[in-house]
Scaffold this motif. Structure first.
Motif, PDB file in Angstrom:
ATOM      1  N   THR A  27      79.901   7.611  37.464  1.00 59.19           N
ATOM      2  CA  THR A  27      80.191   7.896  38.875  1.00 59.19           C
ATOM      3  C   THR A  27      81.664   8.230  39.092  1.00 59.19           C
ATOM      4  O   THR A  27      81.995   8.946  40.035  1.00 59.19           O
ATOM      5  CB  THR A  27      79.792   6.721  39.782  1.00 59.19           C
ATOM      6  N   TRP A  29      80.616  12.291  44.368  1.00 64.00           N
ATOM      7  CA  TRP A  29      79.440  11.430  44.464  1.00 64.00           C
ATOM      8  C   TRP A  29      79.700  10.267  45.402  1.00 64.00           C
ATOM      9  O   TRP A  29      78.840   9.863  46.172  1.00 64.00           O
ATOM     10  CB  TRP A  29      79.075  10.879  43.096  1.00 64.00           C
ATOM     11  N   VAL A  30      80.880   9.705  45.320  1.00 61.95           N
ATOM     12  CA  VAL A  30      81.206   8.527  46.123  1.00 61.95           C
ATOM     13  C   VAL A  30      81.608   8.924  47.541  1.00 61.95           C
ATOM     14  O   VAL A  30      81.402   8.177  48.488  1.00 61.95           O
ATOM     15  CB  VAL A  30      82.328   7.705  45.444  1.00 61.95           C
ATOM     16  N   ARG A  68      76.282   8.308  47.747  1.00 61.55           N
ATOM     17  CA  ARG A  68      76.795   6.963  47.489  1.00 61.55           C
ATOM     18  C   ARG A  68      75.659   5.947  47.529  1.00 61.55           C
ATOM     19  O   ARG A  68      75.569   5.060  46.685  1.00 61.55           O
ATOM     20  CB  ARG A  68      77.907   6.606  48.472  1.00 61.55           C
TER      21      ARG A  68
END
Length: 159
Positions: free
Chosen positions: A25, A31-32, A38
């Motif tokens: 990740t 992605w976060v 998330r």
């Protein structure tokens, strides 16, 4: 392999998978940054963390103190079920929905065997062994989610 050894190896492996997933990740901060992603990657994180925790409690309680692992499995499975159902309600990809539905079913079975250990009798295994098989299934389903995220992101990035 005896059950105690299985749960020791299993927990260590799951905690390693948690760490590896963190590394994955971190490779793409997008992605976060995206709330939908998330939540999805958090679901993968829990797919490895919750079985790891159950494995630890199985080691603490073991066969001698079944109430310890049974109660922890019930509580953790219910937390996993709630998280999975929340994610299931937002998943649009049919393959991911199928994996999440399987995960929800596995968590239900973990909680049921923890609550009613006699359910293991028809398969000729001890309840803690049935739980071990269900935890292996949960980790396999977690791997399916990892595969989806990695392949999906690769396809998305290639556009």
């Amino acid at each position: 392999m005896d059950v105690t050894t299985f749960y020791a190896v299993f927990s260590a492996t799951c905690f390693t998978l948690v760490g590896l997933w963190w590394g994955v990740t971190l490779r793409d901060t997008a992605w976060v940054a995206d709330p939908v992603r998330r939540r999805a990657i958090g679901g993968v994180y829990l797919a490895f963390l919750l079985p790891a925790l159950m494995g630890l409690f199985a080691q603490v309680g073991g066969v001698e103190q079944p109430l310890v692992w049974r109660l922890s499995f019930i509580v953790i499975a219910l937390a996993g079920l709630a998280s999975t159902l929340r994610l299931l309600s937002t998943d649009a990809v049919p393959a991911v929905r199928a994996v999440r539905a399987g995960t929800a079913a596995a968590y239900v079975l973990v909680a049921l065997v923890g609550s009613f250990p006699g359910l293991a009798e028809p398969v000729g295994l001890r309840p803690i062994q049935v739980e071990a098989l269900l935890l292996v299934l949960l980790v396999a389903l977690g791997h399916a989610l990892v595969w989806h995220h990695l392949v999906h992101e690769t396809v998305t990035d290639a556009r």
